[in-house]
Motif scaffolding. Structure first.
Motif, mmCIF file in Angstrom:
data_model
loop_
_atom_site.group_PDB
_atom_site.id
_atom_site.type_symbol
_atom_site.label_atom_id
_atom_site.label_comp_id
_atom_site.label_asym_id
_atom_site.label_seq_id
_atom_site.Cartn_x
_atom_site.Cartn_y
_atom_site.Cartn_z
ATOM 1 N N ASP A 4 5.635 -5.212 -7.260
ATOM 2 C CA ASP A 4 5.564 -6.284 -6.276
ATOM 3 C C ASP A 4 5.278 -5.768 -4.869
ATOM 4 N N TRP A 5 4.439 -4.763 -4.791
ATOM 5 C CA TRP A 5 4.061 -4.211 -3.494
ATOM 6 C C TRP A 5 3.480 -5.302 -2.605
ATOM 7 N N ARG A 6 2.542 -6.048 -3.159
ATOM 8 C CA ARG A 6 1.866 -7.079 -2.361
ATOM 9 C C ARG A 6 2.812 -8.211 -1.989
ATOM 10 N N ASP A 80 -2.021 -2.160 7.011
ATOM 11 C CA ASP A 80 -2.135 -1.526 5.705
ATOM 12 C C ASP A 80 -3.443 -0.739 5.570
ATOM 13 N N ARG A 81 -4.438 -1.302 4.918
ATOM 14 C CA ARG A 81 -5.704 -0.596 4.783
ATOM 15 C C ARG A 81 -6.504 -0.713 6.083
ATOM 16 N N MET A 82 -7.567 0.083 6.185
ATOM 17 C CA MET A 82 -8.366 0.178 7.396
ATOM 18 C C MET A 82 -9.666 -0.606 7.273
ATOM 19 N N ASP A 98 -1.257 6.630 6.012
ATOM 20 C CA ASP A 98 -2.242 7.699 5.957
ATOM 21 C C ASP A 98 -2.470 8.010 4.467
ATOM 22 N N PHE A 99 -3.440 7.342 3.907
ATOM 23 C CA PHE A 99 -3.654 7.401 2.452
ATOM 24 C C PHE A 99 -4.105 8.775 1.977
ATOM 25 N N LYS A 100 -4.873 9.438 2.800
ATOM 26 C CA LYS A 100 -5.320 10.791 2.452
ATOM 27 C C LYS A 100 -4.105 11.723 2.405
ATOM 28 N N SER A 134 -9.269 1.531 1.495
ATOM 29 C CA SER A 134 -8.791 2.776 2.117
ATOM 30 C C SER A 134 -7.826 3.528 1.218
ATOM 31 N N ALA A 135 -6.945 2.784 0.550
ATOM 32 C CA ALA A 135 -5.941 3.418 -0.298
ATOM 33 C C ALA A 135 -6.616 4.197 -1.429
ATOM 34 N N GLN A 136 -7.703 3.678 -1.949
ATOM 35 C CA GLN A 136 -8.462 4.390 -2.995
ATOM 36 C C GLN A 136 -9.200 5.573 -2.389
ATOM 37 N N GLY A 138 -8.752 7.413 0.302
ATOM 38 C CA GLY A 138 -7.910 8.541 0.716
ATOM 39 C C GLY A 138 -7.275 9.270 -0.455
ATOM 40 N N ARG A 139 -6.744 8.505 -1.401
ATOM 41 C CA ARG A 139 -6.049 9.132 -2.533
ATOM 42 C C ARG A 139 -7.029 9.873 -3.439
ATOM 43 N N THR A 140 -8.194 9.283 -3.673
ATOM 44 C CA THR A 140 -9.203 9.945 -4.509
ATOM 45 C C THR A 140 -9.718 11.212 -3.830
ATOM 46 N N GLU A 161 -8.567 -0.890 -10.581
ATOM 47 C CA GLU A 161 -8.489 -2.073 -9.699
ATOM 48 C C GLU A 161 -7.097 -2.325 -9.121
ATOM 49 N N PHE A 162 -6.237 -1.333 -9.144
ATOM 50 C CA PHE A 162 -4.866 -1.482 -8.626
ATOM 51 C C PHE A 162 -4.039 -2.478 -9.450
ATOM 52 N N THR A 163 -4.459 -2.789 -10.678
ATOM 53 C CA THR A 163 -3.684 -3.740 -11.489
ATOM 54 C C THR A 163 -3.159 -3.080 -12.769
ATOM 55 N N CYS A 186 -2.326 8.053 -11.133
ATOM 56 C CA CYS A 186 -2.536 6.614 -10.959
ATOM 57 C C CYS A 186 -2.432 6.312 -9.468
ATOM 58 N N GLU A 187 -3.376 5.554 -8.952
ATOM 59 C CA GLU A 187 -3.398 5.354 -7.503
ATOM 60 C C GLU A 187 -2.479 4.241 -7.010
ATOM 61 N N ASN A 188 -1.736 3.592 -7.915
ATOM 62 C CA ASN A 188 -0.576 2.770 -7.486
ATOM 63 C C ASN A 188 0.367 2.520 -8.665
ATOM 64 N N ASP A 189 1.499 1.902 -8.375
ATOM 65 C CA ASP A 189 2.511 1.662 -9.412
ATOM 66 C C ASP A 189 2.012 0.738 -10.523
ATOM 67 N N ASN A 190 1.295 -0.312 -10.141
ATOM 68 C CA ASN A 190 0.820 -1.251 -11.169
ATOM 69 C C ASN A 190 0.021 -0.516 -12.242
ATOM 70 N N GLU A 191 -0.890 0.321 -11.785
ATOM 71 C CA GLU A 191 -1.713 1.086 -12.730
ATOM 72 C C GLU A 191 -0.847 2.020 -13.564
ATOM 73 N N PHE A 217 1.719 6.055 -6.820
ATOM 74 C CA PHE A 217 1.924 5.788 -5.392
ATOM 75 C C PHE A 217 2.530 4.391 -5.229
ATOM 76 N N ASP A 218 3.300 4.213 -4.198
ATOM 77 C CA ASP A 218 3.904 2.945 -3.757
ATOM 78 C C ASP A 218 5.423 3.044 -3.640
ATOM 79 N N THR A 219 6.066 3.582 -4.666
ATOM 80 C CA THR A 219 7.535 3.631 -4.725
ATOM 81 C C THR A 219 8.185 2.271 -4.588
ATOM 82 N N GLU A 237 5.385 7.575 -1.554
ATOM 83 C CA GLU A 237 5.624 6.283 -0.909
ATOM 84 C C GLU A 237 4.403 5.712 -0.200
ATOM 85 N N CYS A 238 4.258 4.390 -0.314
ATOM 86 C CA CYS A 238 3.324 3.625 0.504
ATOM 87 C C CYS A 238 4.107 2.408 0.956
ATOM 88 N N ASN A 239 4.504 2.406 2.214
ATOM 89 C CA ASN A 239 5.466 1.405 2.684
ATOM 90 C C ASN A 239 4.812 0.075 3.045
HETATM 91 O O1 GYE Z 1 -0.772 1.219 -2.826
HETATM 92 C C1 GYE Z 1 -1.315 -0.866 -3.712
HETATM 93 C C2 GYE Z 1 -2.060 -1.982 -3.142
HETATM 94 O O2 GYE Z 1 -3.375 -0.936 0.214
HETATM 95 C C3 GYE Z 1 -1.540 0.317 0.574
HETATM 96 O O3 GYE Z 1 -2.925 -1.293 -2.309
HETATM 97 C C4 GYE Z 1 -2.119 -0.685 -0.303
HETATM 98 C C5 GYE Z 1 -2.249 -0.271 -1.710
HETATM 99 C C6 GYE Z 1 -0.991 -0.088 -2.498
HETATM 100 O O4 GYE Z 1 -2.720 -2.756 -4.043
HETATM 101 O O5 GYE Z 1 -0.240 -1.200 -4.492
#
Ligand code: GYE
Length: 301
Positions: A4-6, A80-82, A98-100, A134-136, A138-140, A161-163, A186-191, A217-219, A237-239
């Motif tokens: 439930d990050w979003r 959040d993202r840029m 800072d996703f990177k 941006s989150a993709q 930087g992490r990639t 797709e972050f899902t 995995c680039e976020n918790d959902n994935e 990522f996300d915690t 963490e991604c707050n």
């Molecule tokens: O990691 C993810 C969301 O942009 C920081 O995108 C956010 C990221 C987060 O979908 O769960």
């Protein structure tokens, strides 16, 4: 569990900009679509709002609509993202992660952990976030650099797709194609939740004594709950709690004070074990927190 990050991110805005706090918030859920976000911004401009807060889905394509907001003299605060714009004056301020650096922390941890465990080969797959977010990006990027410098074997890289649903689907196909995967990034918790389901359905075991290490990522609360059990070995963490940060910016603007153009949020690293206690990333040292029940109980999202 679906992450439930979003939801946490939206709730933080709604809680901060409430009627009781003296705000009139018009909230628009753009369903992760940039075209909806652009339409919403145009509506906000038409309604002559005082401020626009935007959590951009992807980085590119913002110039025209941000120019419209600027021409209407409405400050835009990005969270959040840029955004990737030709002219910085198209937005007033940005606050986010800072996703990177998040990716660099995760990779530095993996390097130290695999060394501590004497893992000879790192056969890794990357379930990427929404391409162009941006989150993709930087992490990639951080992973690609670590793969090169550490001689890891990057078997496959594809967006989830972050899902959770897409994460699961992508992991299923990767497992069919590659028999030797021992790490999934995995680039976020959902994935990560989707990937874990796919791995277990394929009869393999996740965790420190299993076949595959799952990184995330996300915690979110659900995410670090899986980190406690070891299903997720590392969670960076991604707050999402940006409401109060945006309010601080608005208060300064109201008082005609200067605001930072860009502000990064401090974020931690949460691991299943204490095999690695600190990592170096971006020339700084970061402590690694071992997840306990107490850490989970204290988590606000
Ligand atoms: O990691 C993810 C969301 O942009 C920081 O995108 C956010 C990221 C987060 O979908 O769960």
């Amino acid at each position: 569990a679906e992450s439930d990050w979003r939801t946490a991110n939206s709730q933080s805005m709604k809680d901060t900009f409430s009627k009781e706090n003296g705000y009139d918030l018009i909230f628009d859920d753009a369903q992760q679509k940039q075209e909806n976000q652009i339409t919403a911004i145009r509506n906000f401009i038409q309604q002559e709002v005082d401020y626009i807060v935007l959590a951009p889905v992807t980085e590119s394509g913002w110039d025209p609509v941000l120019k419209e907001a600027k021409d209407a003299d409405i400050p835009v605060i990005i969270v959040d993202r840029m955004v990737d714009v030709s002219d910085d004056s198209l937005y007033t301020a940005w606050v986010g992660s800072d996703f990177k650096l998040e990716g660099e922390k995760a990779c530095a941890w993996l390097k130290a952990y695999t060394e501590a465990k004497g893992m000879k080969e790192v056969n890794i797959v990357d379930i990427q976030g929404t391409i162009g977010a941006s989150a993709q990006i930087g992490r990639t990027e951080a992973l690609n650099e670590a793969v090169k410098s550490n001689g890891w074997n990057l078997l496959a890289q594809q967006t989830g797709e972050f899902t959770q649903a897409k994460g699961q689907e992508v992991m299923e196909s990767m497992l069919k194609q590659y028999k030797n995967i021992n790490v999934v990034y995995c680039e976020n918790d959902n994935e990560a939740f989707g990937a874990i389901n796919a791995i277990e359905a394929a009869g393999k075991k996740v965790g420190p004594d299993g076949d595959i290490l799952v990184m995330s990522f996300d915690t979110t609360k659900a995410g670090i709950t899986d980190t406690l059990s070891g299903k997720i070995i590392l969670n960076t963490e991604c707050n999402p709690l940006h409401g109060p940060r945006v309010e601080e910016i608005i208060k300064k603007l109201e008082a005609n004070e200067k605001v930072d153009k860009k502000a990064y949020v401090d974020e931690g690293i949460f691991a299943h074990s204490d095999d690695v206690t600190t990592v170096k990333a971006g020339d700084k040292d970061f402590d690694v927190t071992k997840v306990t029940k107490d850490v989970i109980d204290k988590r606000a999202y």
